[in-house]
Design a protein around this motif. Structure first.
Motif, short mmCIF file in Angstrom:
data_model
loop_
_atom_site.label_atom_id
_atom_site.label_comp_id
_atom_site.label_asym_id
_atom_site.label_seq_id
_atom_site.Cartn_x
_atom_site.Cartn_y
_atom_site.Cartn_z
N PRO A 1 0.81 -1.23 0.00
CA PRO A 1 0.00 0.00 0.00
C PRO A 1 0.84 1.27 0.00
O PRO A 1 0.46 2.27 -0.61
CB PRO A 1 -0.82 -0.13 1.30
N ARG A 2 1.98 1.22 0.68
CA ARG A 2 2.86 2.39 0.70
C ARG A 2 3.33 2.72 -0.71
O ARG A 2 3.34 3.88 -1.12
CB ARG A 2 4.05 2.14 1.63
N GLY A 3 3.73 1.71 -1.44
CA GLY A 3 4.18 1.93 -2.81
C GLY A 3 3.06 2.47 -3.69
O GLY A 3 3.26 3.40 -4.47
N ILE A 4 1.88 1.88 -3.58
CA ILE A 4 0.75 2.32 -4.40
C ILE A 4 0.38 3.76 -4.06
O ILE A 4 0.09 4.57 -4.95
CB ILE A 4 -0.45 1.37 -4.19
N GLN A 5 0.40 4.10 -2.78
CA GLN A 5 0.07 5.46 -2.33
C GLN A 5 1.00 6.50 -2.96
O GLN A 5 0.59 7.61 -3.27
CB GLN A 5 0.14 5.54 -0.82
N HIS A 6 2.27 6.11 -3.15
CA HIS A 6 3.26 7.04 -3.70
C HIS A 6 3.45 6.86 -5.22
O HIS A 6 4.41 7.37 -5.78
CB HIS A 6 4.60 6.88 -2.98
N ASN A 7 2.52 6.12 -5.85
CA ASN A 7 2.60 5.89 -7.29
C ASN A 7 3.94 5.30 -7.69
O ASN A 7 4.52 5.65 -8.74
CB ASN A 7 2.34 7.19 -8.05
N ALA A 8 4.47 4.41 -6.87
CA ALA A 8 5.80 3.83 -7.10
C ALA A 8 5.76 2.75 -8.18
O ALA A 8 4.74 2.07 -8.37
CB ALA A 8 6.32 3.23 -5.79
N TRP A 9 6.88 2.62 -8.85
CA TRP A 9 7.12 1.42 -9.66
C TRP A 9 7.49 0.28 -8.72
O TRP A 9 8.28 0.46 -7.79
CB TRP A 9 8.26 1.66 -10.64
N PHE A 10 6.95 -0.91 -8.97
CA PHE A 10 7.36 -2.14 -8.29
C PHE A 10 8.22 -2.92 -9.26
O PHE A 10 7.75 -3.30 -10.34
CB PHE A 10 6.14 -2.97 -7.88
N SER A 11 9.48 -3.14 -8.91
CA SER A 11 10.42 -3.78 -9.84
C SER A 11 10.64 -5.24 -9.45
O SER A 11 10.41 -5.66 -8.32
CB SER A 11 11.75 -3.03 -9.86
N PHE A 12 11.14 -6.02 -10.44
CA PHE A 12 11.29 -7.46 -10.25
C PHE A 12 12.68 -7.96 -10.66
O PHE A 12 13.27 -7.45 -11.62
CB PHE A 12 10.24 -8.22 -11.08
N TYR A 13 13.13 -8.96 -9.94
CA TYR A 13 14.36 -9.70 -10.26
C TYR A 13 14.00 -11.01 -10.95
O TYR A 13 14.74 -11.49 -11.80
CB TYR A 13 15.09 -9.96 -8.93
N HIS A 14 12.84 -11.59 -10.58
CA HIS A 14 12.48 -12.92 -11.06
C HIS A 14 11.46 -12.94 -12.19
O HIS A 14 11.35 -13.96 -12.89
CB HIS A 14 11.91 -13.75 -9.90
N ASP A 15 10.68 -11.91 -12.36
CA ASP A 15 9.57 -11.96 -13.31
C ASP A 15 10.07 -12.13 -14.74
O ASP A 15 10.92 -11.37 -15.20
CB ASP A 15 8.73 -10.69 -13.19
N ALA A 16 9.53 -13.11 -15.45
CA ALA A 16 9.95 -13.37 -16.83
C ALA A 16 9.17 -12.54 -17.85
O ALA A 16 9.48 -12.59 -19.04
CB ALA A 16 9.79 -14.86 -17.15
N TYR A 17 8.18 -11.77 -17.39
CA TYR A 17 7.29 -11.06 -18.30
C TYR A 17 7.32 -9.54 -18.11
O TYR A 17 7.20 -8.79 -19.07
CB TYR A 17 5.87 -11.60 -18.17
N TYR A 18 7.47 -9.10 -16.87
CA TYR A 18 7.51 -7.67 -16.58
C TYR A 18 8.77 -7.32 -15.80
O TYR A 18 9.17 -8.05 -14.89
CB TYR A 18 6.30 -7.23 -15.76
N ARG A 19 9.38 -6.19 -16.14
CA ARG A 19 10.52 -5.67 -15.37
C ARG A 19 10.03 -4.84 -14.19
O ARG A 19 10.63 -4.86 -13.11
CB ARG A 19 11.41 -4.81 -16.27
N ALA A 20 8.95 -4.10 -14.43
CA ALA A 20 8.39 -3.25 -13.38
C ALA A 20 6.94 -2.96 -13.74
O ALA A 20 6.56 -2.96 -14.92
CB ALA A 20 9.18 -1.96 -13.23
#
Length: 281
Positions: free
Chosen positions: A244-263
């Protein structure tokens, strides 16, 4: 290589290799008919996962988040069991950017499981040496202690080959640490006892890297945590705090493992509102 700008911070995903793990283990108690709608699965019940470090560049500094699965670290049985079809090519990726291993100033480790830490060292002749010899390596003190003194369960993922050669480079922290202005690490526990998340902030923008608390975009649901998590209820509690903190601040959520999305970005209804897709060959 995909890139993303957070103010004046430039983020680039490098090639750290991959693995293919059991989908049930990656989604814990979540039934397959639910998680398989969110993330593709093969006929062996495996899902494709990347192990790609993030290169952070800001104010003349080159910083990595995690290190990849390494090259030449795994024997044939391990390559087969972990479903590794591509090993790390981090140094080649750096070279394409005009950099070398000696240009890396800091490495921020979310945790030290083999699929995150194997890229820290390489075998030369009969000994392991540091891949990034000039870098300071940041990790929580809890994680560093367990890395060197694993228990009966964690010894399968905390390998001496990944820490002995870099121990003089390690900087530990307890609750949180400012690595550089606008770049902070926070100890969370959950996936491992010493797991940490990383927050980038610049120019009014944010990127939140939750490591293996949010392994893929399909783990957006607060309750969807891995069977691999040592402390799953801690993982849930930390996702309740950070998502929720990230969503509240309109943050990008980034990934190390995701094979389809970087963020990705989500809104309050957990709907995808922006994305950086991984280019697939």
């Amino acid at each position: 290589m995909e890139t993303l700008s957070i103010g004046d911070i430039r983020v680039t995903w490098l090639n750290g290799g991959n693995n293919h793990l059991d989908g049930g283990a990656m989604f814990g108690v979540v039934p397959k008919p639910l998680w398989s709608k969110k993330y593709p699965v093969n006929d062996k019940n495996q899902i494709e996962l990347r192990t790609d470090p993030l290169l952070i560049q800001v104010r003349g500094k080159n910083i990595l988040i995690d290190s990849g699965i390494g090259k030449g670290k795994l024997n044939e049985k391990q390559l087969r069991n972990f479903g590794v079809t591509e090993e790390s090519d981090v140094l080649d990726a750096l070279q394409k950017l005009g950099l070398s291993a000696f240009d890396i100033d800091k490495v921020l480790m979310t945790h030290l499981h083999f699929d995150h830490a194997s890229g820290l060292t390489v075998k030369e002749n009969d000994a392991y040496t540091s891949v990034f010899p000039k870098a300071k390596i940041y990790v929580s003190e809890v994680e560093w202690n367990e890395m060197r003194h694993p228990n009966i369960r964690s010894r399968n993922t905390y390998w001496k080959e990944n820490w002995e050669a870099i121990q003089q480079q390690v900087i530990t922290f307890n609750e949180e640490i400012e690595v550089l202005e606008g770049i902070n690490m926070f100890h969370t526990g959950g996936h491992s006892d010493g797991h940490a998340v990383i927050l980038l902030e610049d120019g009014g923008e944010q990127l939140l890297h939750m490591g293996d608390l949010l392994a893929t975009h399909a783990h957006a649901n607060i309750l969807w945590v891995m069977a691999y998590d040592d402390y799953p209820m801690t993982s849930v509690a930390q996702k309740q705090l950070w998502t929720p903190r990230g969503i509240q601040h309109n943050a990008w959520f980034s990934f190390y493992h995701d094979a389809y999305y970087r963020a990705v970005k989500w809104n309050d209804a957990n709907e995808l509102i922006d994305k950086v897709e991984r280019k697939r060959s």
